[in-house]
Design a protein around this motif. Sequence first.
Motif, PDB file in Angstrom:
ATOM      1  N   PHE A 164       0.855  -1.186   0.000  1.00  0.00           N
ATOM      2  CA  PHE A 164       0.000   0.000   0.000  1.00  0.00           C
ATOM      3  C   PHE A 164       0.890   1.236   0.000  1.00  0.00           C
ATOM      4  N   GLN A 165       0.462   2.272  -0.728  1.00  0.00           N
ATOM      5  CA  GLN A 165       1.154   3.555  -0.704  1.00  0.00           C
ATOM      6  C   GLN A 165       0.575   4.386   0.443  1.00  0.00           C
ATOM      7  N   TYR A 166       1.221   4.328   1.596  1.00  0.00           N
ATOM      8  CA  TYR A 166       0.629   4.915   2.802  1.00  0.00           C
ATOM      9  C   TYR A 166       0.588   6.437   2.778  1.00  0.00           C
ATOM     10  N   GLN A 167       1.459   7.060   2.028  1.00  0.00           N
ATOM     11  CA  GLN A 167       1.431   8.527   1.942  1.00  0.00           C
ATOM     12  C   GLN A 167       0.274   9.012   1.075  1.00  0.00           C
ATOM     13  N   THR A 168      -0.012   8.299  -0.001  1.00  0.00           N
ATOM     14  CA  THR A 168      -1.018   8.758  -0.956  1.00  0.00           C
ATOM     15  C   THR A 168      -2.375   8.088  -0.778  1.00  0.00           C
ATOM     16  N   GLY A 169      -2.415   6.966  -0.043  1.00  0.00           N
ATOM     17  CA  GLY A 169      -3.680   6.249   0.127  1.00  0.00           C
ATOM     18  C   GLY A 169      -4.054   5.381  -1.058  1.00  0.00           C
ATOM     19  N   ILE A 170      -3.084   5.033  -1.882  1.00  0.00           N
ATOM     20  CA  ILE A 170      -3.354   4.209  -3.064  1.00  0.00           C
ATOM     21  C   ILE A 170      -2.991   2.751  -2.778  1.00  0.00           C
ATOM     22  N   ALA A 171      -3.949   1.864  -3.014  1.00  0.00           N
ATOM     23  CA  ALA A 171      -3.741   0.437  -2.784  1.00  0.00           C
ATOM     24  C   ALA A 171      -2.884  -0.157  -3.894  1.00  0.00           C
ATOM     25  N   MET A 172      -1.991  -1.063  -3.503  1.00  0.00           N
ATOM     26  CA  MET A 172      -1.107  -1.703  -4.483  1.00  0.00           C
ATOM     27  C   MET A 172      -1.205  -3.223  -4.387  1.00  0.00           C
ATOM     28  N   PHE A 173      -2.366  -3.704  -3.973  1.00  0.00           N
ATOM     29  CA  PHE A 173      -2.559  -5.146  -3.811  1.00  0.00           C
ATOM     30  C   PHE A 173      -2.489  -5.839  -5.177  1.00  0.00           C
ATOM     31  N   GLU A 174      -1.517  -6.707  -5.308  1.00  0.00           N
ATOM     32  CA  GLU A 174      -1.361  -7.441  -6.556  1.00  0.00           C
ATOM     33  C   GLU A 174      -0.586  -8.721  -6.274  1.00  0.00           C
ATOM     34  N   GLY A 175      -1.153  -9.835  -6.697  1.00  0.00           N
ATOM     35  CA  GLY A 175      -0.471 -11.099  -6.531  1.00  0.00           C
ATOM     36  C   GLY A 175      -0.389 -11.597  -5.109  1.00  0.00           C
ATOM     37  N   ASN A 176      -1.227 -11.050  -4.217  1.00  0.00           N
ATOM     38  CA  ASN A 176      -1.177 -11.495  -2.824  1.00  0.00           C
ATOM     39  C   ASN A 176      -2.526 -12.033  -2.340  1.00  0.00           C
ATOM     40  N   ASP A 177      -3.401 -12.324  -3.285  1.00  0.00           N
ATOM     41  CA  ASP A 177      -4.627 -13.072  -3.006  1.00  0.00           C
ATOM     42  C   ASP A 177      -5.616 -12.327  -2.120  1.00  0.00           C
ATOM     43  N   LYS A 178      -5.543 -10.994  -2.067  1.00  0.00           N
ATOM     44  CA  LYS A 178      -6.542 -10.228  -1.327  1.00  0.00           C
ATOM     45  C   LYS A 178      -6.657  -8.819  -1.911  1.00  0.00           C
ATOM     46  N   PHE A 179      -7.887  -8.327  -1.984  1.00  0.00           N
ATOM     47  CA  PHE A 179      -8.185  -6.957  -2.403  1.00  0.00           C
ATOM     48  C   PHE A 179      -7.544  -6.576  -3.739  1.00  0.00           C
ATOM     49  N   GLU A 180      -7.357  -7.560  -4.613  1.00  0.00           N
ATOM     50  CA  GLU A 180      -6.674  -7.259  -5.876  1.00  0.00           C
ATOM     51  C   GLU A 180      -7.507  -6.365  -6.788  1.00  0.00           C
ATOM     52  N   SER A 181      -8.811  -6.303  -6.553  1.00  0.00           N
ATOM     53  CA  SER A 181      -9.655  -5.400  -7.349  1.00  0.00           C
ATOM     54  C   SER A 181      -9.401  -3.931  -7.005  1.00  0.00           C
ATOM     55  N   LEU A 182      -8.655  -3.696  -5.928  1.00  0.00           N
ATOM     56  CA  LEU A 182      -8.339  -2.322  -5.525  1.00  0.00           C
ATOM     57  C   LEU A 182      -6.976  -1.868  -6.039  1.00  0.00           C
ATOM     58  N   TYR A 183      -6.328  -2.697  -6.849  1.00  0.00           N
ATOM     59  CA  TYR A 183      -4.985  -2.344  -7.304  1.00  0.00           C
ATOM     60  C   TYR A 183      -4.977  -0.979  -7.999  1.00  0.00           C
ATOM     61  N   ASN A 184      -4.068  -0.107  -7.534  1.00  0.00           N
ATOM     62  CA  ASN A 184      -3.891   1.243  -8.085  1.00  0.00           C
ATOM     63  C   ASN A 184      -5.111   2.134  -7.878  1.00  0.00           C
ATOM     64  N   VAL A 185      -5.914   1.805  -6.873  1.00  0.00           N
ATOM     65  CA  VAL A 185      -7.117   2.587  -6.547  1.00  0.00           C
ATOM     66  C   VAL A 185      -6.833   3.498  -5.358  1.00  0.00           C
TER      67      VAL A 185
END
Length: 313
Positions: free
Chosen positions: A82-103
């Motif tokens: 996760f990009q904690y400074q910007t609040g952008i999710a980077m979930f990818e390839g870790n089997d959770k919340f992948e629909s939020l990638y780059n959101v």
Amino acid sequence: MSVTIGVDIGGSHISSAAVSSNNLKIIPGTYFSGAVNSKASKEIIIQKWALIINQTIKVIKETKELSSNETIGIAFSMPGPFQYQTGIAMFEGNDKFESLYNVSVSDELLKCLSTKNVSFRFLNDASCFGVGGALRQESTGNNKVVAITLGTGFGAAFLDNKLPITQGSNVPNNGCLWDKQFKDSIADNYFSTRWFSNQYESVTGEKLTDGVKEIASIENYSTAKIFDDFANNLSNFLSPYLIDFDADLLVIGGNIAKSYRLFLPKLKENFKNNNIDISVSIVENTEETSVLGSSYLFNEVFWEKIKAELPSF
């Protein structure tokens, strides 16, 4: 801010509560939680998160815990990547919340919250648990704390006077332990629910249906040995890090911690045999502790110290 909403995001749940800045305690009646399908669509996940947070907002508005024009600080205990400074999710390839990638979680949540007068802050979930654990242990005078969570994954945080330390010669890179080498693999594969499942299946030929709690309820020689092996592995792995950090306190949370009576005595014995003088605290209400820790992000002195070094992973 007189009131902050702390939010704990887990792989299968969300918890939300309002915390008073005066006494750093959860305001009664504001704690809500719910199950979340981490494999759902972006819209469903965001709506579920908003549903729970809105319940907390509704209570603090109805009970007049804050003035009508006051900005509500919402602080998240958020797993990575996760990009904690910007609040952008980077979930990818870790089997959770992948629909939020780059959101942008901030932007998407704002569309669904019952009020728009909010401010968001984010910190890694293991760090939030560590901060919350350190806050609850403050009266003991322990300044250097290592906090770990044992559950579906292995989380860790190193804290000096409640500040998460992620770089330096006395802490592992990024302040993380899950990805560090242990035996023939990485630590996450030894200090998580799946290790217990694999061990149990190897010994009995049967698959677990109810996780570590199921093993803990059986209590025979085979399950006792599994917990002894776990304690031996954990003490062997942690000892060098505890020594390097010169830790005063080890805080343990997560679902596996609820079975502490089966591994804690052996863990303490091993530390003593290794000449490691450290207090160990078990936290059974991990989610509430993470909520408390996340709410501390709106302590401005604390925030000024950590905001420039928020991890981006």
